[in-house]
Write an enzyme that holds these catalytic residues in place. Structure first.
Site, PDB file in Angstrom:
ATOM      1  N   THR A  96       0.873  -1.176   0.000  1.00 38.72           N
ATOM      2  CA  THR A  96       0.000   0.000   0.000  1.00 38.72           C
ATOM      3  C   THR A  96       0.907   1.220   0.000  1.00 38.72           C
ATOM      4  O   THR A  96       1.603   1.499   0.975  1.00 38.72           O
ATOM      5  CB  THR A  96      -0.909   0.021   1.242  1.00 38.72           C
ATOM      6  OG1 THR A  96      -1.640  -1.204   1.286  1.00 38.72           O
ATOM      7  CG2 THR A  96      -1.874   1.192   1.167  1.00 38.72           C
ATOM      8  N   LYS A 171      -7.369   1.517  -3.133  1.00 40.91           N
ATOM      9  CA  LYS A 171      -6.987   1.084  -1.786  1.00 40.91           C
ATOM     10  C   LYS A 171      -7.229   2.219  -0.774  1.00 40.91           C
ATOM     11  O   LYS A 171      -7.631   1.984   0.367  1.00 40.91           O
ATOM     12  CB  LYS A 171      -5.516   0.647  -1.776  1.00 40.91           C
ATOM     13  CG  LYS A 171      -4.966   0.304  -0.409  1.00 40.91           C
ATOM     14  CD  LYS A 171      -5.495  -0.996   0.173  1.00 40.91           C
ATOM     15  CE  LYS A 171      -5.021  -1.173   1.611  1.00 40.91           C
ATOM     16  NZ  LYS A 171      -5.379  -2.443   2.198  1.00 40.91           N
ATOM     17  N   LYS A 239       0.234   5.212   8.254  1.00 44.67           N
ATOM     18  CA  LYS A 239       0.810   5.536   6.935  1.00 44.67           C
ATOM     19  C   LYS A 239      -0.289   5.677   5.881  1.00 44.67           C
ATOM     20  O   LYS A 239      -0.327   6.634   5.104  1.00 44.67           O
ATOM     21  CB  LYS A 239       1.795   4.425   6.556  1.00 44.67           C
ATOM     22  CG  LYS A 239       2.326   4.435   5.145  1.00 44.67           C
ATOM     23  CD  LYS A 239       1.963   3.268   4.254  1.00 44.67           C
ATOM     24  CE  LYS A 239       1.766   1.911   4.794  1.00 44.67           C
ATOM     25  NZ  LYS A 239       1.299   0.907   3.877  1.00 44.67           N
TER      26      LYS A 239
END
Ligand code: NAP
Length: 289
Positions: A96, A171, A239
């Site tokens: 990701t 995502k 993150k």
């Protein structure tokens, strides 16, 4: 049969490589910490000492590292992927990471007659173990079609979302939704406990109604067992939420709920729970009970 390279054999990578080996692919691997690759080596994976050497042995190269900075390092760093001859090879980043990094990798690859897909996943450590991940892909249709049989070995849902970067954007859409289900799960449990309810019963009942969702079903029981191991690391969710908010800024949209979720996870990280799974959010309430 394509020869596969895999860089990053952590929680997710380890299980995915396991599926590739189970399906008789030759898999060459590299991980920053070699000890985390030992189990795979004993199962038949071949070890090389750098991403570059992995690429030299492989036709299709997967990466699944932690942060965008790790992706940068593995692709563009010393002994990195782009130091090898990559013509005709396919590079697939499962990390990701940022949409802009995906576009950059794809451009560098195409300048060298190679192709790249961004292919972040959802489904957690269990999805990786069971080979039932959802994969969100960005890139060219032809490369996607060619890679489908390999991706299907560890996925139950697979879709090309658009050009390079679209997998990462999808995502981020996923993580906006997960931010809501994780804060919802946490506050629901805090409330239900104070109301003196049987939490196991509550989770079971809610799972069957309009509040049913993946976080509730998978992380609810882990919380009741006080199992805060990752799963999905708090540090990685922070993150992801940062990437979401940075992208939202670029698009000039405000996402106040996601912003608040990030603040709560930042607080959790600062309290020393970075290496826990995301279900540890409940500790912000229950540790002070
Ligand atoms: P992880 O256990 O930390 O695995 C990442 C692996 O990449 C580690 O083994 C790490 O090495 C290795 N690595 C990092 N930088 C490297 C470098 N420069 N060169 C070589 N290896 C490097 O994390 P994970 O849970 O598998 O997650 C991986 C990615 O998938 C993250 O981006 C995460 O956000 C995403 N993701 C995770 C989940 C989940 O539920 N776990 C679900 C969906 C997406 P070390 O062993 O030295 O740390």
């Amino acid at each position: 049969m394509e020869k596969i390279g895999f860089i990053g054999t952590g929680v997710m990578g380890k299980s995915i490589v396991g599926h590739l080996l189970d399906n008789n692919y030759t898999v060459t691997i590299y991980n920053r910490t070699k000890s985390k690759a030992e189990t795979l080596i004993s199962k038949g994976a071949l070890w090389r000492d750098s991403p570059r050497e992995v690429v030299e042995e492989s036709d299709v190269i997967f990466t699944m590292v932690g942060y965008p900075s790790d992706v940068e390092d593995v692709y563009y760093g010393k002994m990195g992927i782009f130091e090898a001859a990559i013509s005709e090879k396919v590079l697939i980043d499962l990390t990701t990471s940022t949409p802009s990094m995906a576009v950059k990798i794809s451009q560098t690859a195409s300048e060298q007659n190679a192709r790249a897909l961004d292919a972040p996943v959802s489904g957690g450590d269990l999805g990786a173990k069971n080979g039932t991940l959802t994969i969100m892909v960005g890139g060219e249709q032809k490369a996607f079609d060619e890679m489908k049989p390999i991706l299907n070995l560890f996925s139950s849902s697979l879709e090309l979302q658009g050009s390079s970067g679209s997998g990462q954007h999808t995502k981020m859409a996923n993580q906006i939704m997960v931010a809501g289900t994780m804060t919802g799960l946490t506050e629901m449990l805090v409330y239900a406990k104070k109301a003196g309810l049987n939490l196991e019963k509550v989770i079971k009942t809610l799972s069957g109604g309009a509040a049913g969702n993946w976080s509730l079903e998978n992380y609810g029981p882990r919380i009741l067992k006080e199992d805060y191991s990752a799963g999905f690391f708090v540090k990685h969710f922070i993150k992801d939420l940062k990437i979401v908010l940075d992208e939202a800024d670029k698009m000039e949209i405000d996402l106040p709920s996601t912003r608040l979720a990030k603040e709560l996870y930042d607080q959790l990280g600062q309290a020393g729970y970075d290496e826990n799974g995301t279900q540890a959010l409940i500790k912000l309430w229950w540790e002070s009970d």
